[in-house]
Design an enzyme around this catalytic site. Sequence first.
Site, mmCIF file in Angstrom:
data_model
loop_
_atom_site.group_PDB
_atom_site.id
_atom_site.type_symbol
_atom_site.label_atom_id
_atom_site.label_comp_id
_atom_site.label_asym_id
_atom_site.label_seq_id
_atom_site.Cartn_x
_atom_site.Cartn_y
_atom_site.Cartn_z
ATOM 1 N N TYR A 1 16.615 -41.551 -40.143
ATOM 2 C CA TYR A 1 16.353 -41.531 -39.097
ATOM 3 C C TYR A 1 15.928 -40.759 -38.762
ATOM 4 C CZ TYR A 1 15.518 -42.747 -34.379
ATOM 5 O OH TYR A 1 15.256 -43.163 -32.519
ATOM 6 N N GLU B 1 12.197 -52.287 -34.325
ATOM 7 C CA GLU B 1 13.955 -51.687 -34.210
ATOM 8 C C GLU B 1 14.220 -52.291 -32.279
ATOM 9 O OE1 GLU B 1 14.976 -47.151 -33.305
ATOM 10 O OE2 GLU B 1 14.521 -47.356 -35.719
ATOM 11 N N ASP C 1 22.289 -42.884 -25.830
ATOM 12 C CA ASP C 1 21.010 -42.909 -25.636
ATOM 13 C C ASP C 1 21.259 -42.340 -23.940
ATOM 14 O OD1 ASP C 1 19.630 -44.976 -26.893
ATOM 15 O OD2 ASP C 1 21.683 -46.438 -26.234
#
Length: 263
Positions: free
Chosen positions: A175, A49, A60
């Site tokens: 994911y 990734e 994040d």
Amino acid sequence: MTRIDAKFAALKAENRKAFVAYVMAGDPDYATSLDIVKGLPAAGVDIIELGLPFTDPMADGPTIQLAGQRALEGGQTLQKTLELARAFRAGDDSTPIVMMGYFNPIHSRGVERFLGEAKEAGIDGLIVVDLPPEEDTELCLPAQAAGLDFIRLATPTTDDRRLPRVLRNTGGFVYYVSITGITGAAAAEAADVAPEIARIKAKTDLPVIVGFGIRSPENARAMAAVADGAVVGSAIVKLVEEKKPVAEILAYVKTLADGAHSA
């Protein structure tokens, strides 16, 4: 068959789980990040990734936010990220690369132009965390038409009513975000994750990979044991932040990969 499909087919034939590693392109600088990326396959990484730095990375945590900031301050751009992928591809034509980031830089470049360049550079899939299924016409469907997998995130709050919409145009793998919140947060327990993975796998034939909060070989093994593999990002990026030598970073990555592969 895409490189991602081929990789999972090979892993299935070997009865092994996948290990996926995230690194931020251009962190701490272009040359060092390229050295790290080039070393990942030999360290046991099945899928890379590649983070695309962005000024407002809302999904994040501090570790990856700072990595993006360092990369941007060092002059990393979308163009240089594509160049990095192209440089990696010159020596490796089999390891899948998934570009992970946000839509703004792609939109600014132009979707059609970006997809053509990404495909040419050897990018295999995209994770764009701020584009929900309701916006599939923006990038997801054009990406699929260009031969790129569009990988979707499922979370603990993705209920049975929402899940089919999340899965509808997803490709490559799903994911699963093991916790609510941001990257690099507290680790989830495999016992809590297992029923969620089973619920998702009942609705799709795609592999399901678990990420967020995995820091040790033991974590990687536990999560891979209940899914099709594990992703580690912040724990690797933290070593870059600490200016560890590339060899030390790759040695740590190998311990994580060995953990996931032993599941």
